[in-house]
Design a protein around this motif. Structure first.
Motif, PDB file in Angstrom:
ATOM      1  N   LYS A   1       0.847  -1.122   0.115  1.00 46.54           N
ATOM      2  CA  LYS A   1      -0.006  -0.182   0.024  1.00 46.54           C
ATOM      3  C   LYS A   1       0.842   1.257  -0.098  1.00 46.54           C
ATOM      4  CE  LYS A   1      -0.362   0.104   4.929  1.00 46.54           C
ATOM      5  NZ  LYS A   1      -1.623   0.297   6.037  1.00 46.54           N
ATOM      6  N   VAL A   2       0.393   2.578  -0.343  1.00 48.11           N
ATOM      7  CA  VAL A   2       1.023   3.462  -0.441  1.00 48.11           C
ATOM      8  C   VAL A   2       1.453   4.063   0.999  1.00 48.11           C
ATOM      9  CG1 VAL A   2       1.185   5.851  -0.950  1.00 48.11           C
ATOM     10  CG2 VAL A   2       0.053   4.380  -2.590  1.00 48.11           C
ATOM     11  N   ASP A   3       2.941   4.280   1.197  1.00 52.96           N
ATOM     12  CA  ASP A   3       2.992   4.715   2.458  1.00 52.96           C
ATOM     13  C   ASP A   3       3.201   6.384   2.674  1.00 52.96           C
ATOM     14  OD1 ASP A   3       4.074   4.707   5.348  1.00 52.96           O
ATOM     15  OD2 ASP A   3       6.243   4.835   4.504  1.00 52.96           O
ATOM     16  N   SER A   4       3.993   6.865   1.462  1.00 55.04           N
ATOM     17  CA  SER A   4       3.979   8.341   1.397  1.00 55.04           C
ATOM     18  C   SER A   4       4.326   8.734   0.102  1.00 55.04           C
ATOM     19  CB  SER A   4       5.269   8.686   2.127  1.00 55.04           C
ATOM     20  OG  SER A   4       6.317   8.270   1.978  1.00 55.04           O
ATOM     21  N   PHE A   5       3.948  10.026  -0.353  1.00 53.81           N
ATOM     22  CA  PHE A   5       4.290  10.607  -1.445  1.00 53.81           C
ATOM     23  C   PHE A   5       4.861  12.125  -1.135  1.00 53.81           C
ATOM     24  CE2 PHE A   5       2.999  13.637  -4.952  1.00 53.81           C
ATOM     25  CZ  PHE A   5       3.749  12.837  -5.932  1.00 53.81           C
ATOM     26  N   ASP A   6       6.217  12.328  -1.799  1.00 55.13           N
ATOM     27  CA  ASP A   6       6.909  13.502  -1.885  1.00 55.13           C
ATOM     28  C   ASP A   6       6.480  14.481  -2.720  1.00 55.13           C
ATOM     29  OD1 ASP A   6       8.673  15.724  -1.933  1.00 55.13           O
ATOM     30  OD2 ASP A   6       9.938  14.403  -0.598  1.00 55.13           O
ATOM     31  N   ASP A   7       5.813  15.434  -2.645  1.00 54.67           N
ATOM     32  CA  ASP A   7       5.173  16.645  -3.806  1.00 54.67           C
ATOM     33  C   ASP A   7       6.650  17.067  -4.471  1.00 54.67           C
ATOM     34  OD1 ASP A   7       2.529  16.158  -2.758  1.00 54.67           O
ATOM     35  OD2 ASP A   7       2.698  17.903  -1.581  1.00 54.67           O
ATOM     36  N   LYS A   8       7.517  17.426  -3.528  1.00 54.86           N
ATOM     37  CA  LYS A   8       8.810  17.948  -4.337  1.00 54.86           C
ATOM     38  C   LYS A   8       9.446  17.165  -5.466  1.00 54.86           C
ATOM     39  CE  LYS A   8       9.035  21.524  -0.611  1.00 54.86           C
ATOM     40  NZ  LYS A   8       9.737  21.625   0.585  1.00 54.86           N
ATOM     41  N   THR A   9       9.868  15.870  -5.084  1.00 53.51           N
ATOM     42  CA  THR A   9      10.722  14.865  -5.857  1.00 53.51           C
ATOM     43  C   THR A   9       9.590  13.732  -6.476  1.00 53.51           C
ATOM     44  OG1 THR A   9      10.745  13.133  -3.845  1.00 53.51           O
ATOM     45  CG2 THR A   9      12.472  14.933  -3.839  1.00 53.51           C
ATOM     46  N   GLY A  10       8.601  13.751  -6.084  1.00 50.99           N
ATOM     47  CA  GLY A  10       7.568  12.785  -7.008  1.00 50.99           C
ATOM     48  C   GLY A  10       7.754  11.575  -6.546  1.00 50.99           C
TER      49      GLY A  10
END
Length: 150
Positions: A13-22
């Motif tokens: 499952k998705v743990d995290s997403f970094d808006d800056k690095t993608g």
């Protein structure tokens, strides 16, 4: 706004997403205790015992005594952190129930309860749910057989 569709790998499952690095990070979906424990080696891993050290600790014991030690670890592993509260009469406690000499030549697994208080199994061998008791009795039948029969 652009959309990018990403397939999440099975079992994650998705743990995290970094808006800056993608960068998108996944973590495994936690497995249930029944999915994690299929063999007695899994029991040893779950409880933190070394396989060789455990084998050494069984030296000189009779077959039923070895099986009892295995069943105590099995119950601890399947119950995770649950311990039966014998002061709580409304808390259900389960254990595999076997009909010996069945047509199948082995044990038949079932469970039951009564409206009165009685103990016919050691407290260390109880399970927190009917599902776990049935699973233990079926998946680890040979260990129960070593414990219950001559």
């Amino acid at each position: 706004m652009k959309t990018l569709k990403i397939e999440i790998p099975e079992g994650f499952k998705v743990d995290s997403f970094d808006d800056k690095t993608g960068e998108l990070k996944f973590i495994p979906i936690p497995k249930t205790v029944i999915e994690r424990i299929k063999t007695f080696d899994d029991v040893l891993n779950e409880t933190g015992f070394d396989k060789e050290e455990f084998k050494q600790s069984l030296k000189g014991l009779d077959k039923d005594e070895k099986a009892y030690r295995k069943l105590k670890l099995l119950a601890a592993a399947l119950n995770e952190d649950w311990v039966p509260d014998w002061n709580n009469s409304s808390e259900y406690k389960y254990y595999p129930w076997f009909r010996m000499g069945s047509a199948s030549g082995g044990f038949s697994c079932d469970d039951y309860d009564f409206w009165y208080s009685r103990s016919s199994v050691g407290s260390r061998l109880c399970f927190k749910s009917r599902e776990l008791a049935e699973y233990a009795g079926k998946q680890f039948e040979t260990i129960y057989k070593d414990f219950l029969t001559l």
